[in-house]
Design an enzyme around this catalytic site. Sequence first.
Site, PDB file in Angstrom:
ATOM      1  N   TYR A 163     -17.196  15.534 -15.739  1.00 51.81           N
ATOM      2  CA  TYR A 163     -17.717  14.167 -15.685  1.00 51.81           C
ATOM      3  C   TYR A 163     -18.754  14.071 -14.552  1.00 51.81           C
ATOM      4  O   TYR A 163     -18.510  14.581 -13.450  1.00 51.81           O
ATOM      5  CB  TYR A 163     -16.552  13.189 -15.463  1.00 51.81           C
ATOM      6  CG  TYR A 163     -17.000  11.799 -15.103  1.00 51.81           C
ATOM      7  CD1 TYR A 163     -17.858  11.091 -15.939  1.00 51.81           C
ATOM      8  CD2 TYR A 163     -16.586  11.185 -13.921  1.00 51.81           C
ATOM      9  CE1 TYR A 163     -18.289   9.815 -15.611  1.00 51.81           C
ATOM     10  CE2 TYR A 163     -17.006   9.906 -13.583  1.00 51.81           C
ATOM     11  CZ  TYR A 163     -17.861   9.230 -14.434  1.00 51.81           C
ATOM     12  OH  TYR A 163     -18.297   7.973 -14.097  1.00 51.81           O
TER      13      TYR A 163
ATOM     14  N   LYS B  71      -8.920   5.338 -19.105  1.00 51.11           N
ATOM     15  CA  LYS B  71      -9.228   5.763 -20.466  1.00 51.11           C
ATOM     16  C   LYS B  71      -7.981   5.607 -21.359  1.00 51.11           C
ATOM     17  O   LYS B  71      -7.479   4.514 -21.497  1.00 51.11           O
ATOM     18  CB  LYS B  71      -9.774   7.192 -20.435  1.00 51.11           C
ATOM     19  CG  LYS B  71     -10.919   7.377 -19.400  1.00 51.11           C
ATOM     20  CD  LYS B  71     -12.105   6.535 -19.746  1.00 51.11           C
ATOM     21  CE  LYS B  71     -13.309   6.616 -18.835  1.00 51.11           C
ATOM     22  NZ  LYS B  71     -13.168   6.756 -17.424  1.00 51.11           N
TER      23      LYS B  71
ATOM     24  N   ARG C  96       0.844  -1.211   0.000  1.00 52.51           N
ATOM     25  CA  ARG C  96       0.000   0.000   0.000  1.00 52.51           C
ATOM     26  C   ARG C  96       0.874   1.254   0.000  1.00 52.51           C
ATOM     27  O   ARG C  96       0.574   2.250  -0.655  1.00 52.51           O
ATOM     28  CB  ARG C  96      -0.961  -0.013   1.207  1.00 52.51           C
ATOM     29  CG  ARG C  96      -1.737   1.284   1.328  1.00 52.51           C
ATOM     30  CD  ARG C  96      -2.976   1.229   2.211  1.00 52.51           C
ATOM     31  NE  ARG C  96      -2.898   0.351   3.349  1.00 52.51           N
ATOM     32  CZ  ARG C  96      -2.169   0.585   4.454  1.00 52.51           C
ATOM     33  NH1 ARG C  96      -1.445   1.680   4.559  1.00 52.51           N
ATOM     34  NH2 ARG C  96      -2.181  -0.281   5.444  1.00 52.51           N
TER      35      ARG C  96
ATOM     36  N   ASP D 210      -8.083  18.059 -14.904  1.00 47.06           N
ATOM     37  CA  ASP D 210      -8.324  16.670 -15.285  1.00 47.06           C
ATOM     38  C   ASP D 210      -7.940  16.540 -16.763  1.00 47.06           C
ATOM     39  O   ASP D 210      -8.585  17.114 -17.637  1.00 47.06           O
ATOM     40  CB  ASP D 210      -9.808  16.343 -15.053  1.00 47.06           C
ATOM     41  CG  ASP D 210     -10.141  14.889 -15.321  1.00 47.06           C
ATOM     42  OD1 ASP D 210      -9.486  14.278 -16.187  1.00 47.06           O
ATOM     43  OD2 ASP D 210     -11.070  14.361 -14.680  1.00 47.06           O
TER      44      ASP D 210
HETATM   45  O1  P1T Z   1     -14.063   5.899 -13.896  1.00 47.23           O
HETATM   46  P1  P1T Z   1     -12.850   6.407 -13.151  1.00 47.23           P
HETATM   47  O2  P1T Z   1     -11.574   5.739 -13.541  1.00 47.23           O
HETATM   48  O3  P1T Z   1     -13.045   6.444 -11.659  1.00 47.23           O
HETATM   49  O4  P1T Z   1     -12.635   7.930 -13.611  1.00 47.23           O
HETATM   50  C1  P1T Z   1     -13.546   8.948 -13.354  1.00 47.23           C
HETATM   51  C2  P1T Z   1     -13.419  10.020 -14.397  1.00 47.23           C
HETATM   52  C3  P1T Z   1     -12.693  11.159 -14.119  1.00 47.23           C
HETATM   53  N1  P1T Z   1     -12.510  12.151 -15.029  1.00 47.23           N
HETATM   54  C4  P1T Z   1     -13.054  12.050 -16.252  1.00 47.23           C
HETATM   55  C5  P1T Z   1     -12.856  13.170 -17.229  1.00 47.23           C
HETATM   56  C6  P1T Z   1     -13.777  10.917 -16.620  1.00 47.23           C
HETATM   57  O5  P1T Z   1     -14.285  10.858 -17.858  1.00 47.23           O
HETATM   58  C7  P1T Z   1     -13.977   9.872 -15.673  1.00 47.23           C
HETATM   59  C8  P1T Z   1     -14.762   8.654 -15.993  1.00 47.23           C
HETATM   60  N2  P1T Z   1     -15.607   8.788 -17.095  1.00 47.23           N
HETATM   61  C9  P1T Z   1     -16.441   7.823 -17.589  1.00 47.23           C
HETATM   62  C10 P1T Z   1     -16.553   6.595 -17.055  1.00 47.23           C
HETATM   63  C11 P1T Z   1     -17.202   8.208 -18.782  1.00 47.23           C
HETATM   64  O6  P1T Z   1     -17.765   7.345 -19.474  1.00 47.23           O
HETATM   65  O7  P1T Z   1     -17.237   9.417 -19.061  1.00 47.23           O
END
Ligand code: P1T
Length: 388
Positions: A108, A205, A55, A180
């Site tokens: 998001y 992503k 961790r 972001d």
């Molecule tokens: O899903 P996660 O890995 O926890 O990430 C969250 C997140 C944060 N910032 C942006 C710009 C994002 O697009 C996302 C997650 N977005 C999706 C799952 C989506 O389909 O837009």
Amino acid sequence: MSNYKYGFSTKAVHVGEEPDFREGATGDVVVPIHLSTTFARKKVLLPTAGYEYTRSSNPTRKALESKLASLENASYGFAFSSGLAAETTVLLSLLKPGDHIIAFDDLYGGTKRLFNNIFSEYDFAVSYVDATEPENVREVVRENSRLIWIETPSNPLLKICDIKAIADIAHENNIVLVVDNTFLSPYFQKPLELGADIVVHSATKYIAGHSDVLGGAVLVSNASLADKIAYRQNAVGAVLSPFDSYLTLRGIKTLALRLDRHQQNAFAIADFLISHAKVKRVIYPGLPSHPQHQLAAIQTTGYGGVLSFEIKGDIRDAERFLERLNIFSLAESLGGVESLIELPSLMTHASIPKEIREKAGITDTLIRLSAGVEDADDLIEDLKQALL
Ligand code: P1T
């Protein structure tokens, strides 16, 4: 390997994975998956080889963290179990109850849910503004403002914010700017170089890139911010597993190749959609018709692989179109090698109240598309038959 000496793809392949030629080492060209959760020491008072408990730190995760930092030209990198875990750890590192957050109004949906439904319960106030106009940000600065939080391009309307201008406003007021960078990745945009203090990613992503890892990342260059985040990364414990760290390391090696192709396909699809009789409007920062195209052209080295468009008709027409597609998967997420398509009003942004959503332009017929790396002609044929 020096961060600055080499080009993006050389770093993407090599940083963190330099072969180990020390006595007894095997010279792997790929970092091993260190599954061990704990690391032994020979004697109580002898120091460990640098690791104690996974961790806190793990060799595979560390390789990924150094690769991510090198690609954003950051001094410190941190990997988390999701994008939202990364965001939560940043918020817990910087805020105290009573503090004020200034956030872009196009984020998001899950990030808004985190601000509105979780952090608001702990007495943090959030002001949402249209940050495409930096002066709107300045207008809501308060005495207790600690953080400005933007996405650029934003999700799902692909609006662009002027990172440099907003960083100046942040720093004049002693506020930390978080960007972001999920939609472009460091290949197309490096917010720290434009004045941002913290970069966050949903590594789920483009960074991991194959729709098989849920991950997050935080990149900073300021040592005192890094100390705070490192402390909470360990104390909160939402870290990326060794196996997911390995998959992410593997994905990053082709980040530049993939993004060039994602973008090429996005341009081809945008060109097709723009002249289609059933399409009302196409939103893609690479199009000269995009309201912030000029800013994007200066601030970024590419426009990415995501575009949004509105079709004529109502939600039934949108549903019919989406369900007729063969190659595109009707699914949340973006940035994987396979093309994905979704309806933000019912899927990724369903947690935002309808009136707020519609006022912002997230209508029932707004469709978000993540262009994969397939053949552009096949993708366009698929869209064509589904739009008939
Ligand atoms: O899903 P996660 O890995 O926890 O990430 C969250 C997140 C944060 N910032 C942006 C710009 C994002 O697009 C996302 C997650 N977005 C999706 C799952 C989506 O389909 O837009």
